[in-house]
Design an enzyme around this catalytic site. Structure first.
Site, PDB file in Angstrom:
ATOM      1  CG  LEU A  17      -1.803  -1.222   1.424  1.00  0.00           C
ATOM      2  CD1 LEU A  17      -2.666  -1.048   2.668  1.00  0.00           C
ATOM      3  CD2 LEU A  17      -2.653  -1.505   0.196  1.00  0.00           C
ATOM      4  CG  ASP A  18      -0.722   4.604  -2.233  1.00  0.00           C
ATOM      5  OD1 ASP A  18      -1.646   4.492  -1.399  1.00  0.00           O
ATOM      6  OD2 ASP A  18      -0.932   4.906  -3.428  1.00  0.00           O
ATOM      7  N   GLY A  19       0.542   5.710   0.780  1.00  0.00           N
ATOM      8  CA  GLY A  19       0.043   6.566   1.849  1.00  0.00           C
ATOM      9  C   GLY A  19      -1.462   6.790   1.835  1.00  0.00           C
ATOM     10  CG  HIS A  22      -5.128   3.323  -3.255  1.00  0.00           C
ATOM     11  ND1 HIS A  22      -4.074   3.566  -4.097  1.00  0.00           N
ATOM     12  CD2 HIS A  22      -5.734   4.516  -3.072  1.00  0.00           C
ATOM     13  CE1 HIS A  22      -4.057   4.836  -4.431  1.00  0.00           C
ATOM     14  NE2 HIS A  22      -5.056   5.446  -3.815  1.00  0.00           N
TER      15      HIS A  22
END
Length: 140
Positions: A17-19, A22
């Site tokens: 995941l990113d910040g 997602h």
């Protein structure tokens, strides 16, 4: 499922995941590569044609469409097929689908060539390799 199609399943983990919570766009490239490895795992006779001394499968273009966000805990399947076979290059089409509802999360087209590693140049797709690939084509 059509025998010309390969299916690899994976679960989205926190480190994907990113910040924003997602899957990071770069991770989809890894998911797609996992799908291509699975494609050749499912076809060991074909994979043997790419062993040392033979041409290497080399990606030369990748176009990806991000359709929906995948999040932690999603089970995804990567569907991979050979969509087009030419004399100098070929194209694989891949879809990443969410298993729960079948929604397409991303899809991609990867063009590859065969590289003569010693000469460092692309070679024609012909002979035994063409004969092995041709029955696998599942066109759009």
């Amino acid at each position: 499922m059509d025998a010309r199609l390969s299916r690899v399943c994976l679960r989205v983990r926190g480190y994907h995941l990113d910040g924003y919570g997602h899957v990071n766009n770069a991770r989809y490239l890894e998911f797609l590569e996992e799908g291509r490895w699975g494609y050749f795992d499912d076809r060991p006779d074909l994979a043997r044609l790419f062993t040392s001394g033979n041409p290497a499968f080399v990606a030369v273009n990748l176009n990806i469409n991000y359709r929906l966000a995948a999040v932690a805990g999603d089970d995804l399947e990567v569907l991979t097929r050979l969509a087009e076979l030419g004399t100098r290059s070929a194209r694989m089409h891949q879809e990443i689908r969410r298993v729960g509802d079948g929604a397409v999360v991303a899809d991609a087209d990867l063009t590859f060539v065969l590289l003569d590693v010693k000469a460092n140049r692309a070679v024609a797709i012909e002979g035994e390799l063409h004969d092995a690939l041709a029955p696998l084509v599942l066109a759009d």
